[in-house]
Write a protein that holds these residues in place. Sequence first.
Motif, short mmCIF file in Angstrom:
data_model
loop_
_atom_site.label_atom_id
_atom_site.label_comp_id
_atom_site.label_asym_id
_atom_site.label_seq_id
_atom_site.Cartn_x
_atom_site.Cartn_y
_atom_site.Cartn_z
N ASP A 83 1.81 7.71 -6.01
CA ASP A 83 0.79 8.77 -6.14
C ASP A 83 1.36 10.13 -5.74
O ASP A 83 1.07 11.14 -6.38
N LYS A 107 5.62 5.02 -12.98
CA LYS A 107 6.23 3.77 -12.56
C LYS A 107 6.75 2.97 -13.75
O LYS A 107 6.16 2.96 -14.82
N SER A 126 3.91 1.69 -1.00
CA SER A 126 4.60 1.87 -2.27
C SER A 126 3.67 2.50 -3.32
O SER A 126 4.08 3.39 -4.07
N ALA A 127 2.44 2.03 -3.36
CA ALA A 127 1.48 2.61 -4.30
C ALA A 127 1.23 4.08 -3.99
O ALA A 127 1.13 4.92 -4.90
N ARG A 128 1.15 4.42 -2.70
CA ARG A 128 0.89 5.81 -2.33
C ARG A 128 2.12 6.70 -2.59
O ARG A 128 1.98 7.88 -2.91
N ASN A 165 -1.86 5.04 -10.39
CA ASN A 165 -1.87 3.77 -11.10
C ASN A 165 -3.10 2.98 -10.68
O ASN A 165 -3.45 2.95 -9.50
N PRO A 182 -5.38 0.08 -9.30
CA PRO A 182 -4.99 -0.84 -8.23
C PRO A 182 -4.88 -2.30 -8.67
O PRO A 182 -4.31 -3.11 -7.97
N TYR A 198 0.84 -1.21 0.00
CA TYR A 198 0.00 0.00 0.00
C TYR A 198 0.87 1.26 0.00
O TYR A 198 0.65 2.19 -0.78
#
Length: 490
Positions: free
Chosen positions: A24, A33, A19-21, A175, A177, A17
């Motif tokens: 963002d 990415k 890493s995804a944020r 990106n 999810p 989570y």
Amino acid sequence: MARKLYIKTYGCQMNVYDSARMADVLAPLGYAKTDSPDDADMVILNTCHIREKAAEKVFSELGHWRKRKEAGADLTIAVAGCVAQAEGEEILNRAPFVDMVVGPQAYHRLPELLARAQRKRDAGREGNPQKNTTQKGPMQKGPMQKGPMQKGLGVLDTAFPPESKFDHLPEALANPPGPVGFLAIQEGCDKFCTFCVVPYTRGAEYSRPAAAIIAEAERLLESGASEIALLGQNVNAYHGEGPDGQTWSLARLLRALSDRFDGKYPGLRWRYTTSHPREMDADLIAVHGDLPSLMPFLHLPVQAGSDAVLKAMNRGHDADLFHRIVADLRAKRPDIALSSDFIVGFPGESDKDFEATMALVRAVGFAQAYSFKYSARPGTPAALLPNQVSEAVKDARLQALLALLREQQLAFNAGMQGRVLDVLIDRVGHKQNRPGQMLGRSPYMQSVVLEHPGLEIGMRVAVQITAGYLTSLAGNVVGTPILPLNREAA
């Protein structure tokens, strides 16, 4: 000009989570990415401090990226996560080519840190045009260096800010999810188990407001998620403020999410991880029987079956409580699959204590589990306990436990033969000689191998299981695959 961002993630789903944020947060600066570090303009190593020799694995990985800098690449290197939090100064000392070290509570400040790092690098070049900040040379200690080296120019932010990082993260998702959306609802830990570093690296327990969670869940669903995993170090300790001004429990939050979205997104699945036995109250157990969309799977770490060991671990519960929780869960949801964590060879663990763990495993029966040899973590109370168990004894106990857990996992999977399960396709198969192979997850978190024309990531399919193996199921698609609702509308 678009810049390429590569993030390598270790550890728990909370790190996935995070890493995804981070992506963002950096997207407004032009970072997109990439799947390879070789052509990236910025690389982030998002670390985990739980496993043995976690820090050394970080330095080993950094050594590969250092070579690109030495070759003249204009590369920004950042270390994030729990190793960064615990050993930030050491990272900058041993690896002065690292530009940024940022803890898990401060990554919302990445744009500011990036600007500071660039200013420091520019100032360093102006002050010493001949200086190469990635030059080889000896340094104070550690395998990265051979002796003393000039101090690096990296910036460090491992503070626990008074404001929550969640209040400063962008709403937009840079990106999609994918089929499974990860959603952090709680962070930190107040339990202070004697073997664990999480309270020191993630901080005190904090629960996000329910309204913010509901809004983020909606964004994930609108972006294509068909399953949402609610995350937290002690996720079932959730106690966030509800829209009504009252304190909501995890049970109440799950009911609200189900009421809001289940009708709009048919087939939607919910799950939550990781839980603590002390927080499994009657209302949360009841939810497992009341909400069909809550997956029949629960990861509930018990760590040991001996009351003496549990007390030494400061777990705050005994084996009997765990047995009662399991009985109550199965009364509400008879088909629930249970997963757990176990530590063998904790200081002072006797043969009798270990046999108590084996007895608990036999009595409960687990669909899957994770088991580890105890390894001391610097700064934790258990590292100072007497009666440390020898490596030979740890090895023997771990192999005995693994054999029992594998036997149970194989039996659980084999018991699925003949059943029809709802499977969410979430990745491409690994066998190169079978290009049409796809992999999915059952409601019980089993990997399902499928070979069927026209399958795509994100589809839901009914699968009749033909065989159950130790780590996967095989089956045949029956009926018509279903795309996520948002893609059907498109």
